[in-house]
Write a protein that holds these residues in place. Structure first.
Motif: not given
Ligand code: GLN
Length: 306
Positions: A27-29, A63-65, A241-243
């Motif tokens: 929800d930060y977006i 799809i975001q990241s 998948c980052y961390d």
């Molecule tokens: N648009 C998102 C951001 O910049 C993408 C982050 C993600 O999907 N992990 O925060």
């Protein structure tokens, strides 16, 4: 031995539905929080072009990241190994939007899949194309037999309005000379790339070239060079998948890329691509049920990359 992927996906779906649907929708977006939290969809496409799907696999998702895979592939094809002068290829062990390493590492992001790295990649594309979004949409469309691709403008604008963190990353890197374009413009392009919408079926199809040595299943033409295919897959495995990339390799054993819209795409070279969507995220920002579903898939299948 021929795998019965239809039954396999149905079994995964059945098991996943019995599990508690834990986690929180991003929800930060704010616009991302408008999605129903209980959706679940999964699609798989084999290297010979057979398609299978369960649940909401045709529902369009943000799809975001996952978009970072497409932009990286474009940048690598355009500029080759020069791109690694501006970012590294190491897992960060930090969250996707972390600032901490940038100070000691002088504005060079750890990898192209954390936000800092993805902003550098988008900066390269802005410098080259001016307006890279049209070219990005064409690039994705080309993997999908030229189908038109949509951007959800409400999601893009919502991200632009709440982009202090990404702007901070971009300004910080600019202070080290690692961003060349205007930050407002960069964030606008980046937020639009993240707001691209594709269904699980489309995501699986558009990632199939990564499982198919760079070749399109539709045209049998090369979409990605051999080298891009190898390197993008390696980065998905180590940083996708980052961390939680270690956990992802450990539990699932496939190169994969997640997005905060709740989607995850993974591939098994020469076998299949698979996309899953479930909007509730775990604390690392990856789809909780999506991870679970992929883990059940490779466990039932009896093999992964390893
Ligand atoms: N648009 C998102 C951001 O910049 C993408 C982050 C993600 O999907 N992990 O925060």
């Amino acid at each position: 031995m021929k795998v019965d992927y239809r039954s396999l996906l149905e079994e995964v779906y059945e098991e996943v539905r019995q599990d508690a649907n834990e986690g929180k929708v991003a929800d930060y977006i704010p616009e991302l929080a408008c999605v129903g939290p209980n959706h679940f969809g999964m699609a798989l496409m084999t290297a010979s072009g057979e398609e299978f799907g369960v649940g909401d696999y045709e529902h369009k998702i943000s799809i975001q990241s996952i978009s970072k895979v497409f932009t990286l592939a474009m940048a690598y094809e355009l500029f080759g190994n020069d791109i690694w002068k501006r970012m590294d290829v190491e897992p960060s062990g930090n969250s996707f939007n972390s600032l901490v390493q940038l100070e000691t590492e002088k504005g060079i992001p750890r990898n192209p899949f954390i936000n800092a790295g993805a902003l550098v990649v988008t900066d390269m594309l802005v410098s080259h194309f001016g307006d890279p979004i049209t070219f990005l949409l064409d690039f994705i469309s080309n993997t999908l037999d030229n189908r038109p691709i949509n951007i959800n403008l409400d999601v893009a604008n919502s991200e632009i309005k709440h982009s202090d963190r990404n702007k901070a990353l971009a300004y910080f890197m600019k202070s080290f000379g690692n961003i060349n374009n205007d930050i407002e413009r960069l964030i606008e392009v980046y937020s639009h790339q993240c707001a691209i919408e594709l269904s699980c079926a489309e995501l699986a199809a558009s990632f199939l070239a990564l499982a198919n040595q760079g070749y399109s299943i539709h045209s049998q033409k090369r979409i990605l060079s051999k080298s891009a295919t190898k390197r993008v897959n390696a980065l998905m495995q180590t940083c996708g998948c980052y961390d939680e990339a270690g956990e992802f390799a450990f539990e699932i054993g496939l190169p994969g890329k997640s997005g905060v819209g709740g989607g995850i795409v993974a591939i098994l070279p020469n076998q299949f691509s698979v996309a899953v969507w479930s909007p509730r995220l775990n604390p690392k920002g990856n789809s909780a049920r999506g991870m679970k579903a992929l883990e059940i898939l490779t466990t039932k299948l009896g093999h992964s990359l390893y």
